[in-house]
Design a protein around this motif. Structure first.
Motif, PDB file in Angstrom:
ATOM      1  N   ASP A 151      33.895  13.728   8.898  1.00 64.46           N
ATOM      2  CA  ASP A 151      32.852  13.710   7.871  1.00 64.46           C
ATOM      3  C   ASP A 151      31.697  12.847   8.362  1.00 64.46           C
ATOM      4  O   ASP A 151      31.897  11.700   8.759  1.00 64.46           O
ATOM      5  CB  ASP A 151      33.396  13.158   6.563  1.00 64.46           C
ATOM      6  N   ARG A 152      30.482  13.411   8.316  1.00 63.34           N
ATOM      7  CA  ARG A 152      29.311  12.699   8.839  1.00 63.34           C
ATOM      8  C   ARG A 152      28.509  11.989   7.746  1.00 63.34           C
ATOM      9  O   ARG A 152      27.390  11.553   7.994  1.00 63.34           O
ATOM     10  CB  ARG A 152      28.415  13.677   9.604  1.00 63.34           C
ATOM     11  N   ARG A 170      26.915  13.053   5.128  1.00 64.72           N
ATOM     12  CA  ARG A 170      25.629  13.734   4.954  1.00 64.72           C
ATOM     13  C   ARG A 170      25.006  13.370   3.614  1.00 64.72           C
ATOM     14  O   ARG A 170      25.666  13.390   2.579  1.00 64.72           O
ATOM     15  CB  ARG A 170      25.823  15.246   5.046  1.00 64.72           C
ATOM     16  N   THR A 226      32.097   9.802   1.052  1.00 63.69           N
ATOM     17  CA  THR A 226      32.966   9.865   2.232  1.00 63.69           C
ATOM     18  C   THR A 226      34.308   9.216   1.946  1.00 63.69           C
ATOM     19  O   THR A 226      35.369   9.764   2.286  1.00 63.69           O
ATOM     20  CB  THR A 226      32.290   9.170   3.428  1.00 63.69           C
ATOM     21  N   SER A 262      31.354   9.337  11.730  1.00 60.12           N
ATOM     22  CA  SER A 262      30.483   9.473  12.901  1.00 60.12           C
ATOM     23  C   SER A 262      29.435   8.374  12.988  1.00 60.12           C
ATOM     24  O   SER A 262      29.293   7.544  12.076  1.00 60.12           O
ATOM     25  CB  SER A 262      29.786  10.840  12.867  1.00 60.12           C
ATOM     26  N   HIS A 287      25.344   7.800  13.668  1.00 57.65           N
ATOM     27  CA  HIS A 287      23.978   8.306  13.805  1.00 57.65           C
ATOM     28  C   HIS A 287      23.018   7.182  13.445  1.00 57.65           C
ATOM     29  O   HIS A 287      23.261   6.441  12.494  1.00 57.65           O
ATOM     30  CB  HIS A 287      23.741   9.508  12.872  1.00 57.65           C
ATOM     31  N   VAL A 343      21.790  11.552   7.452  1.00 59.87           N
ATOM     32  CA  VAL A 343      23.126  11.015   7.701  1.00 59.87           C
ATOM     33  C   VAL A 343      23.149   9.528   7.336  1.00 59.87           C
ATOM     34  O   VAL A 343      22.337   8.755   7.844  1.00 59.87           O
ATOM     35  CB  VAL A 343      23.546  11.189   9.182  1.00 59.87           C
ATOM     36  N   THR A 349      34.755  20.204  10.537  1.00 56.35           N
ATOM     37  CA  THR A 349      33.532  19.409  10.424  1.00 56.35           C
ATOM     38  C   THR A 349      32.559  19.952   9.381  1.00 56.35           C
ATOM     39  O   THR A 349      31.360  19.685   9.446  1.00 56.35           O
ATOM     40  CB  THR A 349      32.826  19.348  11.786  1.00 56.35           C
ATOM     41  N   SER A 354      30.095  20.730   6.388  1.00 50.10           N
ATOM     42  CA  SER A 354      29.242  20.013   5.437  1.00 50.10           C
ATOM     43  C   SER A 354      28.474  21.044   4.617  1.00 50.10           C
ATOM     44  O   SER A 354      28.132  22.113   5.129  1.00 50.10           O
ATOM     45  CB  SER A 354      28.244  19.110   6.158  1.00 50.10           C
TER      46      SER A 354
END
Length: 335
Positions: free
Chosen positions: A14-15, A17, A31, A49, A51, A57, A312, A314
């Motif tokens: 999970d990024r 987002r 998250t 992740s 970023h 993000v 992955t 989203s």
């Protein structure tokens, strides 16, 4: 009715987002809540992740976020997908994961990537240059050495509490990184970012070149990608729209934006360049009903001989996203 063998390991990246009109703090809270949900559904790992300076993000400090996720869950493995090692000093990374592993024994994974920050400004702020990724193999050796005591840069330098702890390390790759993983004797995490044929070639090369290590006695392949599941194929494909548009926006305007509603994007007048980038971003994913998605995933796992699949996905609609992961878990028979 399940289509994929229940023995398949399914995991989640999970990024964090952000969604348009939403504060980044909400994305981070989402998250943590998401991790609790996929743990209940039987997923094997939950990774976050890294970023920097990206409007779309919220996850800029993966080890900090991993600590929050691990504290909110009880069983699922927690890690990073990944920490971008060229952005950091290996000693600091070892210390961070050492603290995580000490607090949450036998639950922490160390996913490591070789990317550097996307823009010149962020790279300058991090004190890195574009060629920092070239030192990734050397940094990887140093980092692992802080855990096993074999690769320290000085006898006087110890990464406490990491030294003596076992934290599984994974190398994230799109192509050349597969060779780094093989030479280091580490599990490989790979996506078909440059097409499935190139991914398959990289995976084959990794298996042929793999050198057993204290971390892994044999090759271990984690394939990552998007899987969107809904009651109908049309609904599943609709889940892909927000992320595809963000990707197209980034390619054509240089900035990765927060997710927007699918219905708004579908009504948008795009330039030919935007339309081409958008259509390209919609390709190469698994999307469909539970039975169809599970069958396509099973076929991909058979082609790659993957040991694990890292989902992955989203999208803007959080409820539909959770439904997608639930339907997939049920379709493949996760406990």
């Amino acid at each position: 009715m399940t289509t994929t063998a229940p023995s398949l390991r399914l995991s989640v990246l999970d990024r964090s987002r952000t969604r348009r009109g939403q504060e980044p703090a909400q994305a981070l809270r989402d998250t943590v809540a998401f991790a609790r949900e996929v743990e209940r559904l039987g997923y094997h790992r939950f990774w976050v992740s890294e970023h920097h300076g990206v409007p779309g993000v919220a996850g800029s400090a993966p080890t900090v976020l991993a600590a929050a996720v691990a504290a909110a869950t009880t069983r699922i493995r927690v890690g990073t997908g990944g920490v971008m090692l060229p952005n950091h000093q290996p000693l600091v990374v070892a210390e961070q994961f050492g603290v995580l592993a000490a607090l949450f024994p036998d639950r922490i994974d160390m996913g490591l990537g070789r990317s550097v920050a996307f823009t010149d400004g962020v790279r300058r702020a991090l004190g890195r240059e574009k060629d920092a990724a070239d030192r990734f193999p050397e940094q990887l050796t140093e980092l692992i050495g802080y855990f096993d005591g074999a690769g320290r840069t000085s006898r006087d330098v110890h990464a406490r509490p990491a030294e003596g702890l076992h934290v599984p390390a994974f190398v994230l790759a799109t192509g050349a990184g597969a060779d780094v993983a093989a030479d280091a004797g580490l599990p490989l995490v790979i996506a078909a970012a440059r097409g499935e044929e190139r991914m398959l070639a990289a995976v084959d090369r990794y298996r042929q070149r793999f050198r057993p290590s204290a971390q892994a006695a044999e090759p271990y392949v984690v394939v990552s990608g998007t899987v969107a599941v809904a009651a109908t194929t049309e609904q599943a494909e609709r889940l892909l729209v927000p992320e595809a548009w963000s990707s197209a926006h980034a390619r054509t305007r240089g900035e990765f934006p927060p997710l927007a509603p699918a219905e708004e994007i579908l009504e948008r007048a795009m330039t030919p360049r935007e339309r081409a980038a958008y259509q390209e971003a919609l390709r190469g994913h698994i999307a469909g009903t539970p039975a169809r998605a599970a069958a396509e995933l099973a076929a991909l796992v058979e082609r790659t001989r993957a040991d694990e699949y890292l989902v992955t996905t989203s999208t803007y609609d959080r409820a539909a996203l959770l439904d997608s992961y639930r339907l997939l878990a049920e379709a493949v028979g996760l406990a």
